[in-house]
Write a protein that holds these residues in place. Structure first.
Motif: not given
Length: 320
Positions: A56, A82, A85
């Motif tokens: 990533v 965030r 993720w």
């Protein structure tokens, strides 16, 4: 060419601590070319990476590096999202909102002309795994009227070799630390509001070079709901001014492990501990500290002490 970085440490942490540095070294892989949709590396990896490993790319929304100077950013809204993720980068210099960095080393200090004259005003930064706004080797720059929310690291971070920078009228909510200064000097944090951060304002030392962590000013700020400490000046720091701040509903109101600093005119309400004093040579005042340099205030106190000693002297001593 594309560089991929792998930390040689599978551990994770929710809040940055010094153990991050123990995770180094970082193994890197450099791409050589792309063939038929496949990335060919310049050399084999230093260790095995299992098939199916997800790679990533953790980005900073805005990154300012090199010898950049005289740039301004206003009226921006930056969301790192965030929550979508959950994989938090181990490197706390990635997945930040605004990241500024000149060249430096811990042992030698700045290695080139620092980033200079950056202004960030009326911006909203939220939802990043690490810092909202971070400065490294930056001078004479300012953050004003910004809102920083929901960051896994520091809301605002004035880090190694930051000099003469200002944080004014900013608001930080739900960050690991509201405003952190680490090896920063001659900086000012004033008229800012910090809410629901474990630590409100923190000044501490990492590098051992001379002339760091000194003559910083913290005035007119409001810190609320800091479960650990409202304002924390750690050992290895000196000659700061903490004046006219309001600190409410915190674990410890103000903690001074610093040296030769001036503290006065702060209001502490509903804190488990008010003032914790562990440093040396600090000056506590009932009223807000007057304007002027730390040395001017210290010299003034020394002159008053000498005058008081003369006034208390026994007249018989002079006749003898």
């Amino acid at each position: 060419w594309l560089c991929l970085f792998f930390f040689n440490d599978p551990a994770t942490t929710e809040i940055y601590t010094l153990s991050l540095h123990d995770a180094l070294p970082i193994f890197s892989a450099t791409g050589k070319r792309i063939e038929a949709g496949r990335l060919i590396l310049s050399e084999p990896l230093a260790y095995a990476v299992p098939a199916g490993t997800r790679i990533v790319s953790a980005y900073n929304a805005i990154e300012i590096t090199g010898r950049s100077h005289d740039l301004g950013f206003r009226h921006l809204a930056i969301d790192g999202n965030r929550a979508r993720w959950p994989c938090r980068p181990r490197n706390h210099s990635r997945h930040c909102g605004i990241f500024m960095a000149g060249a430096y080393s811990y042992e030698k200090g700045p290695l080139a002309e620092p980033v200079k004259g950056i202004t960030v005003g009326d911006c909203t930064v939220r939802g990043f795994h690490h810092r909202g706004i971070a400065l490294y080797s930056v001078v004479e720059s300012s953050l004003s009227d910004c809102r920083i929310e929901e960051t896994g690291g520091e809301g605002i971070d004035l880090d190694h070799f930051v000099f003469r920078c200002r944080v004014t009228a900013c608001r930080v909510r739900r960050a690991a630390v509201g405003v952190e200064l680490n090896d920063a000097s001659h900086c000012t944090v004033n008229r800012s509001i910090i809410e629901d951060c474990p630590t409100g304002i923190k000044l501490w030392r990492w590098c051992t070079l001379d002339g760091l962590n000194t003559q910083n000013v913290f005035t007119g700020n409001q810190v609320r709901g800091a479960s650990r400490c409202g304002i924390d000046l750690a050992s290895g720091t000196s000659r700061s001014t903490v004046s006219g701040n309001t600190i409410e509903d915190c674990g410890t109101g103000i903690q001074l492990e610093c040296a030769d600093s001036v503290v006065g005119g702060n209001q502490l309400r509903h804190c488990r501990q008010g003032l914790v004093l562990a440093g040396t040579g600090n000056l506590l005042l009932a009223l807000p500290a007057a304007q002027g340099s730390w040395q001017e205030r210290r010299d003034g106190k020394d002159r008053r002490d000498q005058r008081d000693q003369r006034d208390r002297r026994d007249p018989m001593d002079e006749r003898r």
